[in-house]
Design a protein around this motif. Structure first.
Motif, PDB file in Angstrom:
ATOM      1  N   SER A  40       0.600  -1.448   0.016  1.00 56.01           N
ATOM      2  CA  SER A  40       0.257  -0.433   0.321  1.00 56.01           C
ATOM      3  C   SER A  40       0.975   1.508   0.021  1.00 56.01           C
ATOM      4  CB  SER A  40      -0.948  -0.259   1.320  1.00 56.01           C
ATOM      5  OG  SER A  40      -0.299   0.560   2.842  1.00 56.01           O
ATOM      6  N   LYS A  41       0.080   2.068  -0.565  1.00 57.82           N
ATOM      7  CA  LYS A  41       0.820   3.388  -0.202  1.00 57.82           C
ATOM      8  C   LYS A  41       0.448   3.983   1.071  1.00 57.82           C
ATOM      9  CE  LYS A  41       2.765   7.608  -2.133  1.00 57.82           C
ATOM     10  NZ  LYS A  41       3.589   7.234  -2.933  1.00 57.82           N
ATOM     11  N   THR A  42      -0.597   4.159   1.998  1.00 60.53           N
ATOM     12  CA  THR A  42      -0.374   4.097   2.998  1.00 60.53           C
ATOM     13  C   THR A  42       1.202   3.721   4.182  1.00 60.53           C
ATOM     14  OG1 THR A  42      -2.728   3.883   2.441  1.00 60.53           O
ATOM     15  CG2 THR A  42      -1.989   4.089   5.224  1.00 60.53           C
ATOM     16  N   LEU A  43       1.660   2.672   3.833  1.00 60.37           N
ATOM     17  CA  LEU A  43       2.796   1.909   4.172  1.00 60.37           C
ATOM     18  C   LEU A  43       4.047   2.983   4.437  1.00 60.37           C
ATOM     19  CD1 LEU A  43       3.826  -0.152   5.859  1.00 60.37           C
ATOM     20  CD2 LEU A  43       4.215  -1.081   4.503  1.00 60.37           C
ATOM     21  N   GLU A  44       4.170   3.428   2.567  1.00 65.90           N
ATOM     22  CA  GLU A  44       4.851   4.680   2.329  1.00 65.90           C
ATOM     23  C   GLU A  44       5.205   5.717   2.805  1.00 65.90           C
ATOM     24  OE1 GLU A  44       5.963   6.314  -1.629  1.00 65.90           O
ATOM     25  OE2 GLU A  44       5.155   4.454  -1.916  1.00 65.90           O
ATOM     26  N   LEU A  45       3.617   6.293   2.959  1.00 62.89           N
ATOM     27  CA  LEU A  45       3.164   6.891   3.815  1.00 62.89           C
ATOM     28  C   LEU A  45       3.641   7.150   5.327  1.00 62.89           C
ATOM     29  CD1 LEU A  45      -0.086   8.386   2.203  1.00 62.89           C
ATOM     30  CD2 LEU A  45       2.608   9.357   2.395  1.00 62.89           C
ATOM     31  N   LEU A  46       3.532   5.536   5.497  1.00 63.40           N
ATOM     32  CA  LEU A  46       3.701   5.479   6.969  1.00 63.40           C
ATOM     33  C   LEU A  46       5.061   5.947   8.141  1.00 63.40           C
ATOM     34  CD1 LEU A  46       2.457   4.905  10.109  1.00 63.40           C
ATOM     35  CD2 LEU A  46       2.383   2.460   9.028  1.00 63.40           C
ATOM     36  N   GLN A  47       6.099   5.084   6.599  1.00 61.15           N
ATOM     37  CA  GLN A  47       7.424   4.686   7.101  1.00 61.15           C
ATOM     38  C   GLN A  47       8.311   6.725   6.826  1.00 61.15           C
ATOM     39  OE1 GLN A  47       7.685   1.435   5.096  1.00 61.15           O
ATOM     40  NE2 GLN A  47       7.738   0.569   6.109  1.00 61.15           N
ATOM     41  N   ASN A  48       7.810   6.996   6.253  1.00 63.61           N
ATOM     42  CA  ASN A  48       8.046   8.224   5.628  1.00 63.61           C
ATOM     43  C   ASN A  48       8.136   9.134   7.101  1.00 63.61           C
ATOM     44  OD1 ASN A  48       8.913  10.528   5.312  1.00 63.61           O
ATOM     45  ND2 ASN A  48       7.725  10.766   3.012  1.00 63.61           N
ATOM     46  N   LYS A  49       9.228   9.643   7.910  1.00 66.97           N
ATOM     47  CA  LYS A  49       9.316   9.936   9.221  1.00 66.97           C
ATOM     48  C   LYS A  49       8.606  11.171   9.296  1.00 66.97           C
ATOM     49  CE  LYS A  49      12.996   8.421  11.490  1.00 66.97           C
ATOM     50  NZ  LYS A  49      14.201   8.914  12.067  1.00 66.97           N
ATOM     51  N   ARG A  50       9.057  12.620   7.765  1.00 69.00           N
ATOM     52  CA  ARG A  50       8.136  13.080   7.455  1.00 69.00           C
ATOM     53  C   ARG A  50       6.760  13.956   7.348  1.00 69.00           C
ATOM     54  NH1 ARG A  50      11.030  16.370   2.679  1.00 69.00           N
ATOM     55  NH2 ARG A  50      10.318  18.075   3.696  1.00 69.00           N
ATOM     56  N   THR A  51       6.095  12.876   6.924  1.00 65.65           N
ATOM     57  CA  THR A  51       4.522  12.992   7.246  1.00 65.65           C
ATOM     58  C   THR A  51       3.925  12.798   8.735  1.00 65.65           C
ATOM     59  OG1 THR A  51       4.197  10.749   6.923  1.00 65.65           O
ATOM     60  CG2 THR A  51       4.341  11.550   4.584  1.00 65.65           C
ATOM     61  N   GLY A  52       4.934  12.496   9.461  1.00 62.53           N
ATOM     62  CA  GLY A  52       4.533  12.609  10.897  1.00 62.53           C
ATOM     63  C   GLY A  52       3.205  11.143  11.218  1.00 62.53           C
ATOM     64  N   LEU A  53       3.038  10.592  10.235  1.00 63.79           N
ATOM     65  CA  LEU A  53       1.689   9.822  10.111  1.00 63.79           C
ATOM     66  C   LEU A  53       2.283   8.377  10.884  1.00 63.79           C
ATOM     67  CD1 LEU A  53      -0.790   9.073   8.869  1.00 63.79           C
ATOM     68  CD2 LEU A  53       0.339   7.533   7.311  1.00 63.79           C
ATOM     69  N   TYR A  54       3.770   7.806  11.302  1.00 66.65           N
ATOM     70  CA  TYR A  54       3.784   7.361  12.260  1.00 66.65           C
ATOM     71  C   TYR A  54       2.928   7.913  13.436  1.00 66.65           C
ATOM     72  CZ  TYR A  54       8.020  10.159  13.584  1.00 66.65           C
ATOM     73  OH  TYR A  54       8.578  11.738  14.092  1.00 66.65           O
TER      74      TYR A  54
END
Length: 87
Positions: A40-54
């Motif tokens: 998923s693209k969601t996981l890619e975003l989750l793993q990107n520290k810059r999004t803060g999604l984590y």
């Protein structure tokens, strides 16, 4: 715990929760659910520290993943706008 260890822990915890939610909501087996999460693209975003999604709740991240799974599209723009506000 270092910041990197905390980041990894939060991402892994969220992945576990996303997998569990998919199994329950869509009656998938573990392999299917993991495949959805890891592709998923969601996981890619989750793993990107810059999004803060984590740092968001697994329930919130699941909302994004569920939308992506049902529609075939991620809510990347939404996450990006939130990042601009939060970062």
């Amino acid at each position: 715990m270092t910041q990197q260890e905390r980041f990894k822990h939060l991402v892994n915890f969220t992945i576990d929760e996303l997998t569990t939610y998919l199994i329950k909501d869509f009656r998938l087996d573990t392999a299917e659910a993991l495949n959805i999460v890891y592709s998923s693209k969601t996981l890619e975003l989750l793993q990107n520290k810059r999004t803060g999604l984590y740092d968001q709740s697994p329930g919130y991240v699941y909302h994004l993943l569920k939308h992506e799974y049902k529609t075939g599209r991620s809510e990347e723009r939404r996450v990006g706008k939130e990042c601009l506000r939060l970062c």
